[in-house]
Write a protein that holds these residues in place. Structure first.
Motif, mmCIF file in Angstrom:
data_model
loop_
_atom_site.group_PDB
_atom_site.id
_atom_site.type_symbol
_atom_site.label_atom_id
_atom_site.label_comp_id
_atom_site.label_asym_id
_atom_site.label_seq_id
_atom_site.Cartn_x
_atom_site.Cartn_y
_atom_site.Cartn_z
ATOM 1 N N CYS A 1 51.095 50.007 52.869
ATOM 2 C CA CYS A 1 49.646 49.874 53.068
ATOM 3 C C CYS A 1 48.955 49.505 51.761
ATOM 4 O O CYS A 1 49.127 50.190 50.744
ATOM 5 C CB CYS A 1 49.067 51.186 53.603
ATOM 6 S SG CYS A 1 47.291 51.124 53.946
ATOM 7 N N ARG B 1 40.106 51.524 51.641
ATOM 8 C CA ARG B 1 39.720 52.798 52.265
ATOM 9 C C ARG B 1 38.936 53.679 51.309
ATOM 10 O O ARG B 1 38.163 54.535 51.740
ATOM 11 C CB ARG B 1 40.958 53.554 52.738
ATOM 12 C CG ARG B 1 41.729 52.869 53.852
ATOM 13 C CD ARG B 1 42.811 53.790 54.385
ATOM 14 N NE ARG B 1 43.657 53.121 55.370
ATOM 15 C CZ ARG B 1 44.612 53.731 56.053
ATOM 16 N NH1 ARG B 1 44.869 55.016 55.842
ATOM 17 N NH2 ARG B 1 45.353 53.061 56.922
ATOM 18 N N ARG C 1 44.950 38.530 52.906
ATOM 19 C CA ARG C 1 43.555 38.880 53.174
ATOM 20 C C ARG C 1 43.471 39.962 54.250
ATOM 21 O O ARG C 1 42.738 40.946 54.110
ATOM 22 C CB ARG C 1 42.786 37.643 53.642
ATOM 23 C CG ARG C 1 42.454 36.626 52.576
ATOM 24 C CD ARG C 1 41.478 35.599 53.143
ATOM 25 N NE ARG C 1 41.101 34.595 52.162
ATOM 26 C CZ ARG C 1 41.419 33.312 52.243
ATOM 27 N NH1 ARG C 1 42.123 32.864 53.271
ATOM 28 N NH2 ARG C 1 41.029 32.475 51.318
ATOM 29 N N GLU C 2 44.215 39.752 55.324
ATOM 30 C CA GLU C 2 44.165 40.726 56.423
ATOM 31 C C GLU C 2 44.604 42.110 55.950
ATOM 32 O O GLU C 2 43.935 43.114 56.204
ATOM 33 C CB GLU C 2 45.070 40.261 57.566
ATOM 34 C CG GLU C 2 45.118 41.258 58.723
ATOM 35 C CD GLU C 2 46.374 41.125 59.566
ATOM 36 O OE1 GLU C 2 46.811 42.159 60.110
ATOM 37 O OE2 GLU C 2 46.927 40.011 59.665
ATOM 38 N N PHE D 1 41.958 43.531 53.373
ATOM 39 C CA PHE D 1 40.620 43.806 53.910
ATOM 40 C C PHE D 1 40.652 44.917 54.960
ATOM 41 O O PHE D 1 39.709 45.694 55.058
ATOM 42 C CB PHE D 1 40.009 42.542 54.526
ATOM 43 C CG PHE D 1 39.761 41.425 53.539
ATOM 44 C CD1 PHE D 1 39.936 41.602 52.178
ATOM 45 C CD2 PHE D 1 39.360 40.175 53.995
ATOM 46 C CE1 PHE D 1 39.722 40.566 51.282
ATOM 47 C CE2 PHE D 1 39.132 39.133 53.102
ATOM 48 C CZ PHE D 1 39.313 39.336 51.738
ATOM 49 N N THR D 2 41.720 44.984 55.755
ATOM 50 C CA THR D 2 41.798 46.022 56.793
ATOM 51 C C THR D 2 42.409 47.310 56.278
ATOM 52 O O THR D 2 42.184 48.377 56.854
ATOM 53 C CB THR D 2 42.634 45.547 57.993
ATOM 54 O OG1 THR D 2 44.010 45.365 57.597
ATOM 55 C CG2 THR D 2 42.089 44.243 58.575
ATOM 56 N N ARG E 1 45.272 48.332 56.698
ATOM 57 C CA ARG E 1 46.042 48.944 57.788
ATOM 58 C C ARG E 1 47.480 49.215 57.360
ATOM 59 O O ARG E 1 47.993 48.615 56.411
ATOM 60 C CB ARG E 1 46.006 48.059 59.035
ATOM 61 C CG ARG E 1 46.762 46.747 58.956
ATOM 62 C CD ARG E 1 46.708 46.011 60.293
ATOM 63 N NE ARG E 1 47.402 44.738 60.256
ATOM 64 C CZ ARG E 1 48.724 44.595 60.457
ATOM 65 N NH1 ARG E 1 49.482 45.660 60.697
ATOM 66 N NH2 ARG E 1 49.268 43.395 60.421
#
Length: 272
Positions: A134, A139, A162-163, A166-167, A169
């Motif tokens: 992660c 966060r 980017r994903e 930015f997320t 996750r």
């Protein structure tokens, strides 16, 4: 075992160095002590010609949960002091990233934040099914550090980076393998033996020439074709004059089994 370390265990034997992150109660979070000790270990490995492979591993069912947030918030530093702290990270991290010896990471449990990027600095990442990756920084309102901007887009591509950034996750072991982060997946019980088996196979590699190739590959996204061709020419000229190259070519011409045959070495490890 080498004395003088608190947050890591460092050992070397038969050409393989092992750096084991050893703060299991904190899921091996990187505090200042651990960062400094990793730097000392990497310098020792760099300067010891008898060491040909490095294994990075965590203890207690975790690889590295990232930076130690408690230590980070214990006192106010100011923006310039924080900037200097991050810049100092790259003194040892650049040595690790550009270490001209193969590096294998064995990831069990979380590899979050700086721990993710520590794993990405390895040449090969072996993981257990419970490994989790992660880029957690968003966060807690931070940007990636410890080389994340450099490493992640080169491995997974810009759009996927980017994903993931930015997320923030969590990525499991199987997805990480599809993304190119993870090389192989092994059970929790067999992960460390499998990683050591990889290290033993890499002992037969031409360490010097692999080191030069690694150095050039790390620059390959930043240089044009002509510059890379020049680096290639110089590196090949050096490689062709090494005793290692002559010995391996001699074995080939004499129809002897090659020392560095990845598949054959794997079969030998499996007792086939």
């Amino acid at each position: 075992m080498t004395a003088g370390f608190e947050a890591i265990e460092y050992s070397s034997r038969d050409g393989i160095a092992v750096v084991r992150l050893n703060r299991p109660a904190q899921r091996n979070a990187l505090d200042l002590t651990m960062r400094g000790e990793i730097g000392r270990a990497v310098e020792a490995i760099r300067d010891d010609a008898s060491i040909r492979v490095l294994l990075l591993i965590g203890s207690g069912g975790s690889f590295c949960a990232g930076g130690d947030l408690k230590a980070l918030t214990e006192r106010e530093r100011g923006a310039l002091a924080n900037r200097d702290r991050i810049r100092r990270l790259h003194l040892w991290f650049s040595e690790l990233l550009n270490l001209e010896k193969p590096v294998v990471a064995a990831v069990d449990g979380p590899a979050f934040g700086a721990g993710l990027n520590l794993a990405l600095a390895a040449d090969f990442v072996l993981a257990s099914p419970r490994a989790r990756f992660c880029a957690v920084f968003a966060r807690i309102g931070l940007v990636p550090d410890l080389g994340g901007f450099f490493l992640l887009p080169r491995i997974v591509g810009l759009q996927k980076a980017r994903e993931l950034i930015f997320t923030a996750r969590v990525v499991g072991a199987e997805e990480a393998q599809r993304l190119g982060i993870v090389t192989e997946i092994h059970s929790e019980e067999t992960l460390e033996p499998a990683a050591m088996a990889w290290c033993r196979r890499l002992l037969e590699a031409p360490t010097g020439t692999i080191g030069m190739a690694k150095n050039i590959l790390n620059q390959s996204f930043n240089l044009d074709q002509r510059a890379l061709a020049e680096l290639e020419a110089y590196a090949q000229a050096v490689a062709m004059e090494t005793a290692d190259h002559r010995t391996r070519v001699g074995d080939f011409l004499a129809k002897k089994p090659l020392r560095y045959d990845w598949e054959a070495l794997g079969r030998a490890e499996d007792g086939q």
